[in-house]
Design a protein around this motif. Structure first.
Motif, mmCIF file in Angstrom:
data_model
loop_
_atom_site.group_PDB
_atom_site.id
_atom_site.type_symbol
_atom_site.label_atom_id
_atom_site.label_comp_id
_atom_site.label_asym_id
_atom_site.label_seq_id
_atom_site.Cartn_x
_atom_site.Cartn_y
_atom_site.Cartn_z
ATOM 1 N N PHE A 312 8.124 4.032 1.509
ATOM 2 C CA PHE A 312 7.017 3.534 2.319
ATOM 3 C C PHE A 312 5.751 3.412 1.487
ATOM 4 N N ILE A 313 5.555 4.306 0.522
ATOM 5 C CA ILE A 313 4.377 4.229 -0.333
ATOM 6 C C ILE A 313 4.412 2.957 -1.180
ATOM 7 N N ILE A 314 5.565 2.672 -1.794
ATOM 8 C CA ILE A 314 5.687 1.466 -2.621
ATOM 9 C C ILE A 314 5.547 0.211 -1.761
ATOM 10 N N ALA A 315 6.151 0.225 -0.571
ATOM 11 C CA ALA A 315 6.021 -0.925 0.329
ATOM 12 C C ALA A 315 4.563 -1.128 0.733
ATOM 13 N N ALA A 316 3.834 -0.036 0.982
ATOM 14 C CA ALA A 316 2.420 -0.144 1.353
ATOM 15 C C ALA A 316 1.601 -0.716 0.207
ATOM 16 N N VAL A 317 1.890 -0.293 -1.024
ATOM 17 C CA VAL A 317 1.176 -0.827 -2.185
ATOM 18 C C VAL A 317 1.404 -2.332 -2.301
ATOM 19 N N LEU A 318 2.636 -2.769 -2.121
ATOM 20 C CA LEU A 318 2.944 -4.200 -2.231
ATOM 21 C C LEU A 318 2.266 -5.003 -1.124
ATOM 22 N N VAL A 319 2.334 -4.514 0.114
ATOM 23 C CA VAL A 319 1.809 -5.271 1.251
ATOM 24 C C VAL A 319 0.287 -5.316 1.223
ATOM 25 N N PHE A 320 -0.342 -4.150 1.179
ATOM 26 C CA PHE A 320 -1.805 -4.114 1.253
ATOM 27 C C PHE A 320 -2.444 -4.615 -0.046
ATOM 28 N N GLY A 321 -1.777 -4.394 -1.187
ATOM 29 C CA GLY A 321 -2.279 -4.968 -2.424
ATOM 30 C C GLY A 321 -2.238 -6.476 -2.404
ATOM 31 N N GLY A 322 -1.181 -7.043 -1.812
ATOM 32 C CA GLY A 322 -1.109 -8.492 -1.688
ATOM 33 C C GLY A 322 -2.152 -9.051 -0.736
ATOM 34 N N LEU A 323 -2.518 -8.284 0.289
ATOM 35 C CA LEU A 323 -3.507 -8.747 1.254
ATOM 36 C C LEU A 323 -4.932 -8.636 0.731
ATOM 37 N N TRP A 324 -5.263 -7.479 0.103
ATOM 38 C CA TRP A 324 -6.663 -7.196 -0.233
ATOM 39 C C TRP A 324 -6.871 -6.816 -1.691
ATOM 40 N N GLY A 325 -5.922 -7.116 -2.557
ATOM 41 C CA GLY A 325 -6.137 -6.921 -3.983
ATOM 42 C C GLY A 325 -6.312 -5.465 -4.370
ATOM 43 N N VAL A 326 -7.320 -5.209 -5.230
ATOM 44 C CA VAL A 326 -7.531 -3.857 -5.765
ATOM 45 C C VAL A 326 -7.846 -2.871 -4.659
ATOM 46 N N TRP A 327 -8.695 -3.280 -3.701
ATOM 47 C CA TRP A 327 -9.010 -2.381 -2.601
ATOM 48 C C TRP A 327 -7.766 -2.069 -1.774
ATOM 49 N N GLY A 328 -6.900 -3.056 -1.589
ATOM 50 C CA GLY A 328 -5.667 -2.807 -0.849
ATOM 51 C C GLY A 328 -4.773 -1.812 -1.552
ATOM 52 N N VAL A 329 -4.705 -1.894 -2.898
ATOM 53 C CA VAL A 329 -3.914 -0.933 -3.664
ATOM 54 C C VAL A 329 -4.514 0.465 -3.548
ATOM 55 N N PHE A 330 -5.853 0.543 -3.666
ATOM 56 C CA PHE A 330 -6.516 1.850 -3.617
ATOM 57 C C PHE A 330 -6.310 2.533 -2.272
ATOM 58 N N PHE A 331 -6.380 1.751 -1.188
ATOM 59 C CA PHE A 331 -6.259 2.332 0.149
ATOM 60 C C PHE A 331 -4.862 2.164 0.741
ATOM 61 N N ALA A 332 -3.870 1.856 -0.093
ATOM 62 C CA ALA A 332 -2.518 1.625 0.438
ATOM 63 C C ALA A 332 -1.969 2.854 1.141
ATOM 64 N N ILE A 333 -2.106 4.018 0.523
ATOM 65 C CA ILE A 333 -1.565 5.235 1.127
ATOM 66 C C ILE A 333 -2.332 5.628 2.389
ATOM 67 N N PRO A 334 -3.691 5.615 2.398
ATOM 68 C CA PRO A 334 -4.379 5.888 3.668
ATOM 69 C C PRO A 334 -4.004 4.907 4.774
ATOM 70 N N LEU A 335 -3.856 3.630 4.419
ATOM 71 C CA LEU A 335 -3.481 2.650 5.438
ATOM 72 C C LEU A 335 -2.059 2.898 5.944
ATOM 73 N N ALA A 336 -1.156 3.271 5.032
ATOM 74 C CA ALA A 336 0.202 3.616 5.467
ATOM 75 C C ALA A 336 0.181 4.863 6.347
ATOM 76 N N SER A 337 -0.670 5.827 6.006
ATOM 77 C CA SER A 337 -0.807 7.020 6.851
ATOM 78 C C SER A 337 -1.379 6.664 8.212
#
Length: 359
Positions: A312-337
């Motif tokens: 789920f962590i890797i999936a969150a990095v891919l999804v939110f990073g694709g949506l919002w770039g660097v900020w999406g990668v940084f907040f991928a785990i909080p958003l997944a939580s």
């Protein structure tokens, strides 16, 4: 089919609290996705204010006026950022330019070394294949092309207008977010439906987790970056500051970042020393740092903040990073939580009682 969808909707959205929560989440997501570029200074200021709220709150607890506390914290934060900007960034920039300039000679040296291995072990590596691969790589890494690309990126992302907007508006917004936090929160509640107890429950669960995660991630970046730089400097590895910074920021991408940053470190070490004891010592020490990060530092910093499966962590990095770039990668785990917290807090579907009486 229609009746099935109708029954599912009634089961999942019959509670007004759930509808309010969906309304809030969809509204925030839509605003960020479609107006993220326009709202970027506001979003950056919100993130910084969220991070700086804790020291301001501690000052308020000991009797310091909130305006004074917000001013002191903001001045200290700006001072630290200026020190990093004028102290660290120029050195990293110079090493990055030097690395790009030295790439052709490094490739030549590496080619000579690899040709020696190809002559010794022709059954594993052919000289002609090696020459062809290196030729293509040199075309790809042509210095002039890289500099042209860098100039285009710099001209796009660091224009004077953008820098002025961020340098002036963001600190002002952060100050007012910190100073007038209670007033702004009360005002924002006017635009949210009254049935928001479920949303409040999710926020209370996520607030501390998000803060702990961001704080822990910043601490991890600093510790890993500084430790790696010191080790590289002791080993006299070229571009130590640049590679140390890259290693520190690689922790932003769980599991993937460490793998990606290992390649340039190994290449620089190989081109500098070849296959030698120094190369082995450097990779061993770097591996120990990564092992300590994953098995000691991360459990200490994120023991209460992250309870997600690696998939789920890797999936969150891919999804939110694709949506919002660097900020999406940084907040991928909080958003997944956050997604997990919403699922856990969502009202359970009521199970209809059986019409049949027990015999």
């Amino acid at each position: 089919m229609l009746s099935l969808l109708t029954n599912w909707y009634k089961e999942r959205f019959s509670d007004p609290q759930a509808v309010t929560l969906v309304f809030i989440l969809v509204g925030i997501t839509t605003a960020i996705y479609f107006a993220g570029g326009l709202l970027a200074p506001l979003l950056v200021a919100l993130v910084l204010a969220f991070l700086l709220e804790w020291p301001v709150a501690q000052m308020v607890k000991v009797g310091i006026n909130r305006t004074t506390g917000a001013s002191l914290v903001l001045v200290l934060f700006i001072g630290v950022m200026l020190m990093l900007t004028f102290g660290l960034i120029p050195s990293v920039w110079k090493q990055g330019v030097a690395l790009v300039t030295d790439l052709p000679s490094m490739l030549d040296k590496g080619l000579i070394t690899l040709k020696g291995y190809a002559e010794q072990y022709p059954q594993f590596l052919g000289v002609e294949q090696l020459d062809s691969a290196v030729g293509e790589l040199k075309k790809l890494l042509d210095t002039q092309h890289i500099f042209d690309l860098g100039k285009q990126l710099i001209g796009y992302s660091a224009s004077l207008l953008v820098l002025m907007v961020y340098a002036i508006l963001v600190p002002l917004l952060v100050f007012f977010f910190l100073k007038d936090k209670d007033v702004l929160l009360r005002g924002s509640k006017r635009f949210i439906p009254s049935n928001r107890e479920l949303a409040r429950k999710v926020w209370l669960e996520m607030n501390q987790q998000i803060f702990n995660y961001i704080r822990g991630k910043v601490i991890e970046i600093v510790i890993i970056g500084v430790a790696t730089y010191i080790f590289f400097a002791i080993m006299e590895l070229r571009y130590a500051a640049l590679l140390g910074v890259l290693t520190g920021f690689s922790v932003l991408i769980p599991y993937v970042g460490a793998t990606l940053v290992t390649l340039p470190i190994a290449l620089v070490a190989f081109f500098q020393w070849g296959v030698s004891p120094e190369f082995g010592y450097l990779m061993l020490g770097y591996g120990i740092i990564q092992a300590l990060d994953g098995n000691l530092l991360v459990p200490i910093l994120f023991s209460d903040a992250v309870d997600l499966h690696p998939v789920f962590i890797i999936a969150a990095v891919l999804v939110f990073g694709g949506l919002w770039g660097v900020w999406g990668v940084f907040f991928a785990i909080p958003l997944a939580s956050l997604v997990k917290a919403v699922i856990n807090a969502w009202p359970k579907a009521s199970v209809p009682e059986s019409s049949e009486q027990p015999a």
